[in-house]
Design a protein around this motif. Structure first.
Motif, PDB file in Angstrom:
ATOM      1  N   SER A  72       0.852  -1.221   0.004  1.00 29.10           N
ATOM      2  CA  SER A  72       0.132  -0.064  -0.013  1.00 29.10           C
ATOM      3  C   SER A  72       1.055   1.201   0.054  1.00 29.10           C
ATOM      4  N   THR A  73       0.524   2.086  -0.966  1.00 30.49           N
ATOM      5  CA  THR A  73       1.375   3.433  -1.076  1.00 30.49           C
ATOM      6  C   THR A  73       0.795   4.633  -0.726  1.00 30.49           C
ATOM      7  N   VAL A  74      -0.064   4.624   0.327  1.00 28.85           N
ATOM      8  CA  VAL A  74      -0.417   5.836   0.611  1.00 28.85           C
ATOM      9  C   VAL A  74       0.258   6.853   1.494  1.00 28.85           C
ATOM     10  N   GLU A  75       1.387   6.379   2.015  1.00 29.31           N
ATOM     11  CA  GLU A  75       2.272   7.104   2.823  1.00 29.31           C
ATOM     12  C   GLU A  75       3.652   6.663   2.325  1.00 29.31           C
ATOM     13  N   HIS A  76       4.465   7.512   2.330  1.00 32.74           N
ATOM     14  CA  HIS A  76       6.171   7.192   2.024  1.00 32.74           C
ATOM     15  C   HIS A  76       6.908   8.430   2.732  1.00 32.74           C
ATOM     16  N   GLU A  77       7.843   8.121   3.515  1.00 37.88           N
ATOM     17  CA  GLU A  77       8.671   8.748   4.392  1.00 37.88           C
ATOM     18  C   GLU A  77      10.153   8.700   3.754  1.00 37.88           C
ATOM     19  N   GLY A  78      10.700   7.706   2.865  1.00 38.94           N
ATOM     20  CA  GLY A  78      11.924   7.559   2.592  1.00 38.94           C
ATOM     21  C   GLY A  78      12.496   8.653   1.508  1.00 38.94           C
ATOM     22  N   ALA A  79      13.603   9.114   1.403  1.00 32.25           N
ATOM     23  CA  ALA A  79      14.303   9.805   0.712  1.00 32.25           C
ATOM     24  C   ALA A  79      14.436   9.283  -0.745  1.00 32.25           C
ATOM     25  N   ASP A  80      14.597   7.905  -0.897  1.00 38.59           N
ATOM     26  CA  ASP A  80      14.988   7.369  -1.930  1.00 38.59           C
ATOM     27  C   ASP A  80      14.145   6.178  -2.319  1.00 38.59           C
ATOM     28  N   PRO A  92       6.325 -12.719  -5.835  1.00 38.56           N
ATOM     29  CA  PRO A  92       6.724 -11.836  -6.672  1.00 38.56           C
ATOM     30  C   PRO A  92       6.494 -10.175  -6.010  1.00 38.56           C
ATOM     31  N   ALA A  93       7.401  -9.391  -6.223  1.00 33.78           N
ATOM     32  CA  ALA A  93       6.908  -7.964  -5.856  1.00 33.78           C
ATOM     33  C   ALA A  93       5.756  -7.267  -6.376  1.00 33.78           C
ATOM     34  N   ARG A  94       4.989  -6.876  -5.522  1.00 34.18           N
ATOM     35  CA  ARG A  94       3.632  -6.335  -5.929  1.00 34.18           C
ATOM     36  C   ARG A  94       3.329  -4.819  -5.434  1.00 34.18           C
ATOM     37  N   LEU A  95       3.069  -3.945  -5.907  1.00 34.03           N
ATOM     38  CA  LEU A  95       2.541  -2.707  -5.500  1.00 34.03           C
ATOM     39  C   LEU A  95       1.390  -2.245  -5.794  1.00 34.03           C
ATOM     40  N   GLN A  96       0.521  -1.686  -5.223  1.00 37.32           N
ATOM     41  CA  GLN A  96      -0.796  -0.851  -5.474  1.00 37.32           C
ATOM     42  C   GLN A  96      -0.549   0.436  -5.388  1.00 37.32           C
ATOM     43  N   SER A  97      -0.891   1.193  -6.771  1.00 34.93           N
ATOM     44  CA  SER A  97      -0.775   2.561  -6.747  1.00 34.93           C
ATOM     45  C   SER A  97      -2.114   3.223  -6.968  1.00 34.93           C
ATOM     46  N   PHE A  98      -2.337   4.420  -6.754  1.00 37.20           N
ATOM     47  CA  PHE A  98      -3.459   5.294  -7.068  1.00 37.20           C
ATOM     48  C   PHE A  98      -2.990   6.670  -7.304  1.00 37.20           C
ATOM     49  N   SER A  99      -3.900   7.645  -7.885  1.00 38.80           N
ATOM     50  CA  SER A  99      -3.375   8.783  -8.230  1.00 38.80           C
ATOM     51  C   SER A  99      -2.796   9.578  -6.972  1.00 38.80           C
ATOM     52  N   ALA A 100      -2.954   9.398  -5.888  1.00 40.30           N
ATOM     53  CA  ALA A 100      -2.492  10.148  -4.735  1.00 40.30           C
ATOM     54  C   ALA A 100      -1.304   9.431  -3.796  1.00 40.30           C
ATOM     55  N   SER A 101      -0.860   8.542  -4.774  1.00 39.34           N
ATOM     56  CA  SER A 101       0.302   7.508  -3.921  1.00 39.34           C
ATOM     57  C   SER A 101       1.516   8.583  -4.103  1.00 39.34           C
ATOM     58  N   LEU A 102       2.364   7.879  -2.626  1.00 37.52           N
ATOM     59  CA  LEU A 102       3.532   8.752  -2.490  1.00 37.52           C
ATOM     60  C   LEU A 102       4.804   7.778  -2.841  1.00 37.52           C
ATOM     61  N   PRO A 103       5.987   8.384  -3.438  1.00 38.18           N
ATOM     62  CA  PRO A 103       6.196   9.577  -3.948  1.00 38.18           C
ATOM     63  C   PRO A 103       5.077   9.843  -5.197  1.00 38.18           C
ATOM     64  N   GLY A 104       4.922  10.988  -5.430  1.00 41.62           N
ATOM     65  CA  GLY A 104       3.918  11.417  -6.558  1.00 41.62           C
ATOM     66  C   GLY A 104       4.269  10.823  -7.893  1.00 41.62           C
ATOM     67  N   ASP A 105       5.572  10.653  -8.440  1.00 43.65           N
ATOM     68  CA  ASP A 105       5.869  10.028  -9.564  1.00 43.65           C
ATOM     69  C   ASP A 105       6.214   8.627  -9.392  1.00 43.65           C
TER      70      ASP A 105
END
Length: 246
Positions: A46-54, A72-85
């Motif tokens: 879940s990518t709601v928050e992100h505090e890392g610099a890298d 396998p590595a799996r991530l879920q993203s949405f338009s307000a995921s962090l980081p923005g890119d």
């Protein structure tokens, strides 16, 4: 209807709460999740928050955790995921974009509750029979464990016809956001209004809990569900993507 990024993040946090993974870990603010079975959400980051610099370093950490479990590595993203890119970062690292789900939301207002559906704070065996009967076999054991672990406030809704439950739904509340899960109807009882019944009672219950927004996530490739929720006043506010790297 359009939601601001902060509203989208609050709604996504509610979805995370409503379907808790069996094992989790915080990785630079992201929530690493693992449950086994066929659920993408419960086996993704879940990518709601992100505090890392890298972010690349954060990806290395979650990939290491999944690799240790032969997953396998799996991530879920949405338009307000962090980081923005994040989407650009994942594509550059070789992640493939997979299934897309839609977040649909409606504002909640006071309404008369349908007295017919049964409401409980736990899933009964018959409720589980109906819900588990409409999902793939590889999800049933894990989803049962997830349902048992969902924190409150929560409520299970059931519409009974001719003495048996024909439709189910689940609602979980976090702050001013409520989330719908586990909407199901027996195959031989479709078209009898069971889904509309449980969803109407669910809305009234969520409003009583103080929620102002009601949301759900549904596959983009499920036209019948999209049509049902559209009739109930839900609108698409975001797209959620699952990214996979073997």
């Amino acid at each position: 209807m359009k939601l601001a990024p902060d509203d989208l993040r609050r709604m996504e946090r509610a979805h995370v709460k409503a379907w808790p993974a069996l094992e989790t870990a915080r990785v630079d603010g992201w929530l690493w999740r693992l449950s086994g079975g066929g659920s993408q959400r419960a086996n993704s980051v879940s990518t709601v928050e992100h505090e890392g610099a890298d972010p690349m370093r954060s990806l290395e950490k979650v990939e290491t955790l999944y690799r240790a479990r032969s997953m396998p590595a799996r991530l879920q993203s949405f338009s307000a995921s962090l980081p923005g890119d994040l989407a650009k970062i994942l594509a550059a690292r070789g992640y493939a974009e997979g299934e897309t789900t839609l977040t649909m939301v409606k504002p909640l207002q006071a309404s008369a509750s349908n007295p017919q559906p049964e409401i409980s704070d736990k899933a009964t065996p018959e409720w589980l029979e109906v819900y588990l009967g409409v999902i793939t076999e590889n999800r049933r054991v894990v989803n049962t464990k997830i349902i048992e672990s969902i924190p409150g406030p929560r409520a299970f809704f059931a519409h009974r016809h001719d003495g048996r439950i024909i439709s189910t739904a689940l609602c979980v509340v976090l702050g001013d956001c409520a989330v719908i899960e586990c909407v199901a109807t027996r195959a031989d009882a479709r078209g009898q209004g069971g889904a509309m019944s449980v969803l109407g009672a669910l809305e009234a219950w969520a409003h009583r809990q103080g929620a102002r927004l009601l949301g759900l996530q549904v596959s983009e490739e499920n036209p019948p569900a999209l049509a049902l929720y559209g009739r109930l006043g839900f609108t698409v506010v975001d797209r959620n993507r699952f990214w996979l790297r073997d």
